[in-house]
Design a protein around this motif. Structure first.
Motif, PDB file in Angstrom:
ATOM      1  N   LEU A   1     -21.441 -29.617   7.225  1.00  0.00           N
ATOM      2  CA  LEU A   1     -21.863 -28.474   6.424  1.00  0.00           C
ATOM      3  C   LEU A   1     -21.648 -27.203   7.239  1.00  0.00           C
ATOM      4  CD1 LEU A   1     -25.198 -29.771   4.818  1.00  0.00           C
ATOM      5  CD2 LEU A   1     -22.929 -29.655   3.784  1.00  0.00           C
ATOM      6  N   VAL A   2     -20.884 -26.285   6.687  1.00  0.00           N
ATOM      7  CA  VAL A   2     -20.521 -25.054   7.393  1.00  0.00           C
ATOM      8  C   VAL A   2     -21.136 -23.869   6.660  1.00  0.00           C
ATOM      9  CG1 VAL A   2     -18.635 -23.613   8.223  1.00  0.00           C
ATOM     10  CG2 VAL A   2     -18.381 -26.099   8.193  1.00  0.00           C
ATOM     11  N   ASN A   3     -21.835 -22.991   7.413  1.00  0.00           N
ATOM     12  CA  ASN A   3     -22.451 -21.792   6.853  1.00  0.00           C
ATOM     13  C   ASN A   3     -21.496 -20.629   7.057  1.00  0.00           C
ATOM     14  OD1 ASN A   3     -23.991 -19.644   6.092  1.00  0.00           O
ATOM     15  ND2 ASN A   3     -25.766 -20.170   7.357  1.00  0.00           N
ATOM     16  N   VAL A   4     -20.933 -20.140   5.954  1.00  0.00           N
ATOM     17  CA  VAL A   4     -20.013 -19.007   5.993  1.00  0.00           C
ATOM     18  C   VAL A   4     -20.647 -17.869   5.198  1.00  0.00           C
ATOM     19  CG1 VAL A   4     -17.697 -18.168   5.466  1.00  0.00           C
ATOM     20  CG2 VAL A   4     -18.034 -20.546   6.151  1.00  0.00           C
ATOM     21  N   SER A   5     -21.162 -16.859   5.918  1.00  0.00           N
ATOM     22  CA  SER A   5     -21.774 -15.672   5.302  1.00  0.00           C
ATOM     23  C   SER A   5     -22.878 -16.053   4.326  1.00  0.00           C
ATOM     24  CB  SER A   5     -20.708 -14.828   4.588  1.00  0.00           C
ATOM     25  OG  SER A   5     -19.713 -14.416   5.503  1.00  0.00           O
ATOM     26  N   GLY A   6     -23.716 -17.000   4.722  1.00  0.00           N
ATOM     27  CA  GLY A   6     -24.837 -17.391   3.890  1.00  0.00           C
ATOM     28  C   GLY A   6     -24.528 -18.449   2.854  1.00  0.00           C
ATOM     29  N   LYS A   7     -23.249 -18.857   2.725  1.00  0.00           N
ATOM     30  CA  LYS A   7     -22.862 -19.894   1.777  1.00  0.00           C
ATOM     31  C   LYS A   7     -22.510 -21.162   2.541  1.00  0.00           C
ATOM     32  CE  LYS A   7     -21.180 -16.971  -1.973  1.00  0.00           C
ATOM     33  NZ  LYS A   7     -20.056 -16.702  -2.894  1.00  0.00           N
TER      34      LYS A   7
ATOM     35  N   TYR B   1     -20.658 -24.796   2.860  1.00  0.00           N
ATOM     36  CA  TYR B   1     -19.495 -25.547   2.398  1.00  0.00           C
ATOM     37  C   TYR B   1     -19.502 -26.926   3.052  1.00  0.00           C
ATOM     38  CZ  TYR B   1     -17.829 -20.971   0.840  1.00  0.00           C
ATOM     39  OH  TYR B   1     -17.709 -19.748   0.229  1.00  0.00           O
ATOM     40  N   GLU B   2     -19.138 -27.938   2.258  1.00  0.00           N
ATOM     41  CA  GLU B   2     -19.122 -29.319   2.748  1.00  0.00           C
ATOM     42  C   GLU B   2     -17.687 -29.745   3.070  1.00  0.00           C
ATOM     43  OE1 GLU B   2     -20.330 -33.859   1.304  1.00  0.00           O
ATOM     44  OE2 GLU B   2     -20.665 -32.133  -0.002  1.00  0.00           O
ATOM     45  N   TYR B   3     -17.494 -30.307   4.262  1.00  0.00           N
ATOM     46  CA  TYR B   3     -16.189 -30.790   4.705  1.00  0.00           C
ATOM     47  C   TYR B   3     -16.315 -32.261   5.091  1.00  0.00           C
ATOM     48  CZ  TYR B   3     -14.803 -25.878   4.931  1.00  0.00           C
ATOM     49  OH  TYR B   3     -14.522 -24.574   4.616  1.00  0.00           O
ATOM     50  N   THR B   4     -15.325 -33.055   4.726  1.00  0.00           N
ATOM     51  CA  THR B   4     -15.330 -34.491   4.986  1.00  0.00           C
ATOM     52  C   THR B   4     -14.334 -34.819   6.086  1.00  0.00           C
ATOM     53  OG1 THR B   4     -15.880 -34.916   2.673  1.00  0.00           O
ATOM     54  CG2 THR B   4     -15.057 -36.773   3.952  1.00  0.00           C
ATOM     55  N   LEU B   5     -14.728 -35.714   6.973  1.00  0.00           N
ATOM     56  CA  LEU B   5     -13.868 -36.120   8.082  1.00  0.00           C
ATOM     57  C   LEU B   5     -12.704 -36.966   7.571  1.00  0.00           C
ATOM     58  CD1 LEU B   5     -13.443 -36.305  11.198  1.00  0.00           C
ATOM     59  CD2 LEU B   5     -14.767 -38.423  11.109  1.00  0.00           C
ATOM     60  N   LYS B   6     -11.478 -36.585   7.934  1.00  0.00           N
ATOM     61  CA  LYS B   6     -10.291 -37.342   7.556  1.00  0.00           C
ATOM     62  C   LYS B   6      -9.718 -38.140   8.706  1.00  0.00           C
ATOM     63  CE  LYS B   6      -8.479 -35.037   3.499  1.00  0.00           C
ATOM     64  NZ  LYS B   6      -7.254 -34.543   2.836  1.00  0.00           N
ATOM     65  N   GLY B   7     -10.045 -37.803   9.912  1.00  0.00           N
ATOM     66  CA  GLY B   7      -9.535 -38.544  11.052  1.00  0.00           C
ATOM     67  C   GLY B   7      -9.227 -37.634  12.220  1.00  0.00           C
ATOM     68  N   GLU B   8      -8.985 -38.288  13.353  1.00  0.00           N
ATOM     69  CA  GLU B   8      -8.699 -37.535  14.570  1.00  0.00           C
ATOM     70  C   GLU B   8      -7.239 -37.106  14.604  1.00  0.00           C
ATOM     71  OE1 GLU B   8      -8.898 -38.172  19.441  1.00  0.00           O
ATOM     72  OE2 GLU B   8      -9.416 -39.784  18.067  1.00  0.00           O
ATOM     73  N   ILE B   9      -6.996 -35.913  15.105  1.00  0.00           N
ATOM     74  CA  ILE B   9      -5.651 -35.362  15.252  1.00  0.00           C
ATOM     75  C   ILE B   9      -5.444 -35.019  16.723  1.00  0.00           C
ATOM     76  CG2 ILE B   9      -4.074 -33.505  14.592  1.00  0.00           C
ATOM     77  CD1 ILE B   9      -5.612 -33.238  12.005  1.00  0.00           C
ATOM     78  N   SER B  10      -4.359 -35.512  17.283  1.00  0.00           N
ATOM     79  CA  SER B  10      -4.085 -35.231  18.691  1.00  0.00           C
ATOM     80  C   SER B  10      -3.678 -33.783  18.872  1.00  0.00           C
ATOM     81  CB  SER B  10      -2.986 -36.162  19.213  1.00  0.00           C
ATOM     82  OG  SER B  10      -1.775 -35.938  18.511  1.00  0.00           O
ATOM     83  N   ALA B  11      -3.752 -33.325  20.113  1.00  0.00           N
ATOM     84  CA  ALA B  11      -3.438 -31.918  20.401  1.00  0.00           C
ATOM     85  C   ALA B  11      -1.998 -31.565  20.062  1.00  0.00           C
ATOM     86  CB  ALA B  11      -3.727 -31.622  21.880  1.00  0.00           C
ATOM     87  N   THR B  12      -1.113 -32.554  20.156  1.00  0.00           N
ATOM     88  CA  THR B  12       0.304 -32.279  19.867  1.00  0.00           C
ATOM     89  C   THR B  12       0.591 -32.201  18.372  1.00  0.00           C
ATOM     90  OG1 THR B  12       0.778 -34.647  19.939  1.00  0.00           O
ATOM     91  CG2 THR B  12       1.021 -33.403  21.996  1.00  0.00           C
ATOM     92  N   GLU B  13      -0.373 -32.615  17.537  1.00  0.00           N
ATOM     93  CA  GLU B  13      -0.143 -32.629  16.092  1.00  0.00           C
ATOM     94  C   GLU B  13      -0.881 -31.518  15.365  1.00  0.00           C
ATOM     95  OE1 GLU B  13      -1.476 -36.467  14.997  1.00  0.00           O
ATOM     96  OE2 GLU B  13       0.362 -37.491  15.600  1.00  0.00           O
TER      97      GLU B  13
END
Length: 693
Positions: free
Chosen positions: A132-138, A140-152
């Motif tokens: 759950l991310v608070n952006v200016s009082g709102k 937003y829900e984000y779902t984990l899709k998986g790990e991404i390496s630094a090169t990607e």
């Protein structure tokens, strides 16, 4: 004075006007400031709706790709069947089309993601499944899709379509696998399956365990060698090697079996291959789950510990037996519902209930912590044995055709998706040394499964598993939908990603090369084709091989059949003798309650789909009313009543001919035992006409 007063009045009026103007401007500014968040919110809603509409269109286009793949596959299959082209099966064709579409999506079409601002750092100690991310009082829900390496990181916004066509692995387990596994159990040819039941169980259980550990040990040696030469970029433990051995031990010779069915290959070979593949998928699923559950005590979870091994073995037995019991129980409940209700008067409702009960078995087992594959497999076998007899003729045809259609579409969809993921999956790890080691280990593991077990089984079999059958079974050990579904279910770690990429190549090779060379292998091994099962029984009955089959029939199965025919089938279906004739007199009220009116109506015509199988197996007693018909191991045929007993003897060859040729009837005091046989075989002429009492 008048002029001065006029000027002063004008100045006051001007000041008042300016004051009113300033007040009005202030009010306007306040109103504008108060209304700007609402306007911003409205604009955000518009943008969100447009994004949702664009996402909907993208999803529709992605699904359209798979629909067009299946359509193209079906048309090409028709062309191949019309031209009698057997080198490439429909599953291999679906994989080729999937590969071509994957190449186009990977290198020909780019749909960039709309990412204007990316925050690459955030002080979070773990990776939560939902953020759950608070952006200016709102929020937003984000779902984990998986790990991404630094090169990607830079490739995340490269192509949105590649991410869209990558399905959630649960789609395969909860939607695509159930109809495939259920159809395997529902369409099982029980006669030849039970005649070879001991060998099938040995290949499916013991053979899969042997193959798993052989492949796991060889791959662990390969991983150690890779570590020594610096070819290993992550952790790869012995449990990972065993897990890889378990998933690639699941055979799926759908290509070979389709060709066998079309060419009418020897029924014993077909039964051995089909029975092994059906049960070994279930064993591989439970075995892989048990390996994942291996957890020794202490900090190091990859050390060897006897108690942890025993616990995993106990879990294997518990999960398998629990799944088996759950599948059988669901089939029994469905049989009782269809027997004691009038659903057969409404075929549509009857078919819908049958479909939902069968599919829910898979989900119920998964929700209870068991394995849905095992549950739905034995549910299919139970439904075919009991519930099918209670269905109306329309529902019988509908259920067969429905699950055959679902099996065809799901299987081809999975194979198409296999070809697609070779290019669309973004976390492939291809290691040449691991790939070569995997192919060698799979070959040796299959050999260790087939040849030693066949040698041991032949010690107790009179009808031997010939060497050409063994070579064909070795060659036909294809990997398919189950192997792919198990490997794609978890691709979070480096080891699982390498296993998934290698598994794809193993499936491609076995389907294209081994499946495509089936016809040539049959010709090379000189295996009979064009064999009809009933005609095959006729030819066998002429020799001693048919008579020896009676002696090696499973005594446990003969006992089970007597119990099933006299008690279970009358309780769960409308067929079989009435319970009032088989249960003791003291159970009369219960017998009358559980016996359906149709059982009394069918009193003059008893049909049993398995009678052609069981009566050849000796020591079988069929009780109906006051008449008992039995055959002993020598083939002698006796019949008797409660008050008096009379016997009629026939030779072994006569009984074999009775059970092999057309619709021969045994008529006893108005009760007909009709043996379902092939009408294409003309009735024989015998000196012993219908047996009458």
């Amino acid at each position: 004075m008048g002029f001065r007063l006029t000027v002063n009045s004008a100045k006051r009026a001007t000041r008042i006007l300016w004051l009113l103007l300033l007040v009005s401007l202030s009010v306007c500014i306040c109103v504008c400031r108060a209304s700007s968040p609402e306007e911003d919110s409205a604009m955000e809603n518009i943008v969100t709706e447009k994004a949702a509409e664009a996402s909907h269109r993208q999803d529709s286009a992605d699904l359209l790709i798979f629909i067009m793949l299946l359509t193209l596959t079906i048309l090409t299959i028709w062309l191949f069947k019309h031209r009698r082209f057997r080198f490439l099966h429909e599953t291999g064709l679906a994989m080729i089309y999937g590969l071509l579409v994957g190449v186009v999506l990977r290198y020909g079409i780019h749909v960039p993601r709309d990412i204007s601002n990316i925050t690459l750092s955030c002080p979070v100690n773990s990776s939560p499944a939902t953020l759950l991310v608070n952006v200016s009082g709102k929020y937003y829900e984000y779902t984990l899709k998986g790990e991404i390496s630094a090169t990607e990181v830079d490739e995340v916004q490269d192509n949105e379509m590649l991410r869209k066509v990558t399905f959630d692995p649960e789609v395969f387990f909860n939607i695509l696998l159930p109809p495939i596994i259920f159809h395997a159990g529902y369409s099982l040819k029980r006669r030849h399956f039970f005649l070879n039941m001991g060998s099938i169980l040995a290949y499916a259980f013991l053979g899969t365990l042997v193959s798993c550990f052989i492949i796991g040990l060889l791959m662990y040696g390969c991983v150690m060698l890779m570590k020594q030469v610096g070819q290993l970029d992550g952790d790869f433990f012995f449990t990972d090697c065993l897990f890889f051995g378990a998933i690639v031990s699941a055979t799926d010779p759908v290509t070979v079996l389709a060709i066998f069915n079309e060419l009418h290959v020897d029924v014993d070979l077909y039964a051995l291959l089909f029975g092994e593949s059906v049960l070994n998928d279930a064993v591989a699923v439970v075995l892989s789950s048990s390996i994942v559950a291996y957890q020794p005590q202490g900090d190091n979870s990859h050390t060897f510990e006897v108690m942890a091994v025993l616990k995993s073995f106990g879990m294997f037995l518990g999960v398998f037996s629990g799944s088996f019991a759950l599948g059988v129980a669901t089939g029994i409940v469905t049989a009782l519902v269809t027997k004691f209700t009038k659903l057969r008067d409404f075929p549509l409702l009857e078919t819908a209930l049958f479909f939902l009960m069968s599919w829910s078995t898979f989900l119920l087992a998964e929700a209870c912590g068991f394995t849905g594959v095992v549950a739905v497999l034995f549910c299919g076998i139970t439904q075919a044995h009991y519930t099918f007899n209670n269905l109306s003729p329309d529902s019988q045809d509908r259920t067969k055709q429905l699950f055959e259609l679902l099996n065809f579409l799901a299987e081809n969809f999975i194979f198409s998706y296999m070809g697609l993921t070779l290019f669309t999956f973004q976390n492939h790890v291809f290691n040449p040394m691991f790939i070569v080691g995997a192919f060698l280990a799979v070959f040796l593991g299959r050999a260790a499964n087939i040849y030693p077990l066949s040698f041991l089984l032949n010690l107790g079999r009179r009808n031997k598993i010939r060497s050409n059958f063994q070579h064909m079974m070795m060659f036909a050990g294809l990997r398919g939908a189950m192997t792919f579904a198990l490997s794609i279910r978890d691709t979070a770690t480096y080891a699982r990603q390498m296993m998934f990429s290698t598994t794809l190549l193993v499936v491609f090779f076995t389907v294209w090369i081994c499946g495509g060379g089936t016809t040539q292998m049959l010709s090379c091994q000189r295996i009979r084709v064009g064999v009809d099962s009933d005609q095959d029984n006729v030819s066998i009955a002429e020799g001693s091989e048919r008579r020896s089959t009676k002696q090696e029939s499973a005594w446990l199965f003969r006992i089970w059949y007597n119990f099933d025919h006299n008690y279970l089938k009358p309780i769960l279906t409308h067929s079989g003798p009435p319970l009032t004739a088989t249960l003791p007199v003291c159970c009369g009220p219960l017998a009358r309650c559980l016996t359906s009116p149709q059982a009394y109506e069918n009193e003059c015509q008893l049909r049993d789909d398995d009678s052609d199988l069981i009566l050849t197996d000796g020591d079988i007693s069929l009780t109906y009313g006051d008449i008992t018909v039995s055959t002993d191991a020598t083939g002698a045929h006796t019949s008797g009543g409660l008050a008096s007993t009379s016997a009629g003897a026939a030779t072994s060859e006569d009984l074999d001919r009775e059970l092999t040729y057309g619709d021969h009837e045994l008529v006893m005091r108005g009760t007909r035992l009709v043996l379902p046989m092939d009408d294409s075989v003309p009735p024989f002429t015998d000196s012993h006409p219908h047996l009458r009492m």
